[in-house]
Design an enzyme around this catalytic site. Structure first.
Site, short mmCIF file in Angstrom:
data_model
loop_
_atom_site.label_atom_id
_atom_site.label_comp_id
_atom_site.label_asym_id
_atom_site.label_seq_id
_atom_site.Cartn_x
_atom_site.Cartn_y
_atom_site.Cartn_z
N HIS A 1 22.30 26.14 -7.64
CA HIS A 1 22.07 26.51 -6.65
C HIS A 1 23.42 26.80 -5.40
CE1 HIS A 1 20.03 28.96 -3.67
NE2 HIS A 1 19.21 29.46 -4.32
N ARG B 1 12.19 41.82 -7.99
CA ARG B 1 13.52 42.40 -7.00
C ARG B 1 14.69 42.65 -7.50
NH1 ARG B 1 14.93 37.73 -2.94
NH2 ARG B 1 12.50 38.05 -2.20
N ARG C 1 11.07 37.30 -10.68
CA ARG C 1 10.03 36.40 -9.31
C ARG C 1 8.61 37.51 -9.31
NH1 ARG C 1 13.54 34.80 -5.20
NH2 ARG C 1 11.91 34.84 -3.65
N ASN D 1 23.28 32.79 -15.05
CA ASN D 1 22.29 33.29 -14.47
C ASN D 1 22.15 34.65 -14.34
OD1 ASN D 1 20.60 34.39 -12.33
ND2 ASN D 1 19.59 32.01 -12.41
N HIS E 1 15.83 35.25 -13.18
CA HIS E 1 14.04 34.27 -13.26
C HIS E 1 13.10 35.38 -12.41
CE1 HIS E 1 12.91 32.41 -8.20
NE2 HIS E 1 11.91 32.89 -8.93
N HIS F 1 22.24 38.58 -11.11
CA HIS F 1 22.33 39.79 -10.22
C HIS F 1 22.76 40.91 -10.88
CE1 HIS F 1 20.81 37.69 -6.91
NE2 HIS F 1 21.37 36.63 -7.22
N GLU G 1 16.03 19.84 -12.13
CA GLU G 1 17.05 20.98 -12.19
C GLU G 1 17.45 20.36 -10.37
OE1 GLU G 1 18.00 24.46 -13.81
OE2 GLU G 1 19.32 24.80 -11.30
N GLU H 1 12.79 30.73 -15.41
CA GLU H 1 12.70 30.49 -14.44
C GLU H 1 11.24 31.80 -13.46
OE1 GLU H 1 15.95 30.76 -11.61
OE2 GLU H 1 17.44 29.31 -12.09
N THR I 1 15.87 31.20 -3.81
CA THR I 1 15.11 29.84 -3.64
C THR I 1 15.87 29.16 -2.84
OG1 THR I 1 14.75 29.84 -6.05
CG2 THR I 1 14.07 28.38 -5.67
N1 PXP Z 1 18.80 27.25 -10.44
C1 PXP Z 1 17.92 27.42 -9.72
C2 PXP Z 1 16.04 26.65 -10.46
C3 PXP Z 1 17.69 28.53 -8.87
O1 PXP Z 1 16.44 29.35 -8.34
C4 PXP Z 1 18.59 29.36 -8.48
C5 PXP Z 1 18.98 30.77 -8.03
O2 PXP Z 1 18.08 31.42 -8.45
C6 PXP Z 1 20.79 29.14 -9.39
C7 PXP Z 1 20.35 28.07 -10.39
C8 PXP Z 1 21.46 29.46 -9.02
O3 PXP Z 1 21.12 29.86 -8.01
P1 PXP Z 1 23.46 31.02 -7.82
O4 PXP Z 1 22.49 31.73 -7.90
O5 PXP Z 1 22.85 30.44 -5.73
O6 PXP Z 1 24.67 30.26 -8.65
#
Ligand code: PXP
Length: 238
Positions: A191, A49, A45, A7, A43, A10, A150, A69, A100
């Site tokens: 997550h 952001r 959003r 992901n 994601h 960031h 998930e 996402e 999330t």
């Molecule tokens: N999976 C989903 C569905 C999420 O919403 C997120 C956060 O955007 C993640 C995985 C990744 O989470 P993290 O950034 O805490 O690794």
């Protein structure tokens, strides 16, 4: 074979801090794939952001397996259909949350989720629902015709990080993963995961995909410092 989805939200957070173009999510996505990631997750959003529409457009056009996402609403559904990513994961979204916070309220919104999943499935986009580890949510996910679930691993990750007893939560995740797999749903996890939680969850046989973001990007900043500083010092001193 278990798969890793990286992901890169960031990366966009860092870029947006200065409003410029660096670091570039597309470049980082290509690098992540080069280093062995199986897919890239973003994601989009509603408040934009981190990831912006233009990032989605560029990443969709690049030949990268893309997992988008989105919040569960028709506006986001249309954006997904227009950009045609390989995979879509429906997530709950609250404007004020930092990240999330939990899984979808599948029971309350099942009609709407079912409609969106159908539209995405029709376009051959693999669909996934971000859920809390409960058997009820898995039964509903199957009824909704999602391809995957998930499982939200945030609670387990928090317990592990705080060095608290995580075994009850792990048992719940294992039971749900086994059940989901037995009824034909592909199981993913995501997550809050770091090295330790990834190790713990990698032992859950049924989990096929791990979607990890914040820790990978944070760790890349830490581990990558050596190379960047050496490069800058070389420039200064030559
Ligand atoms: N999976 C989903 C569905 C999420 O919403 C997120 C956060 O955007 C993640 C995985 C990744 O989470 P993290 O950034 O805490 O690794």
């Amino acid at each position: 074979m278990k798969r890793l989805g990286v992901n890169i939200d960031h990366v966009a957070t860092l870029r947006n801090a200065r409003g410029g173009l660096h670091p570039n999510p597309l470049v980082v996505a290509k690098e992540a794939m080069k280093f062995g990631a199986d897919s890239i997750t973003i994601h989009l959003r509603e408040d934009r952001r981190h990831i912006k529409d233009d990032d989605l457009k560029k990443l969709s056009k690049a030949k990268i397996p893309l997992n988008l996402e989105i919040a569960c609403n028709f506006k986001m559904m249309k954006i997904a259909l227009r950009n045609n990513p390989n995979f879509v994961c429906l997530v709950p979204e609250k404007r004020q949350e930092i990240t999330t916070e939990g899984g979808l309220n599948i029971i309350k919104y099942h009609k709407k989720i079912k409609f969106i999943v159908k539209k995405l499935n029709n376009k051959k986009i693999r669909t996934s629902l971000f859920i809390n580890p409960t058997i009820k949510d898995i039964i509903y996910s199957k009824k909704i015709n999602a391809n995957c679930v998930e499982i939200h691993t945030g609670r387990l990750s928090d317990l592990v990080k705080k060095k608290k007893n995580y075994l009850t939560e792990l048992r719940k995740i294992k039971k749900c993963a086994k059940f989901a797999d037995s009824i034909g749903l592909e199981v993913h996890a995501g997550h809050g995961m770091d090295y330790k939680t990834t190790k713990i969850l990698s032992k859950v046989y049924e989990i096929e995909e791990f979607n990890i973001g914040h820790f990978i990007i944070g760790e890349a900043v830490s581990i990558g410092l050596k190379r960047v500083i050496k490069k800058i010092i070389k420039i200064i001193k030559n």
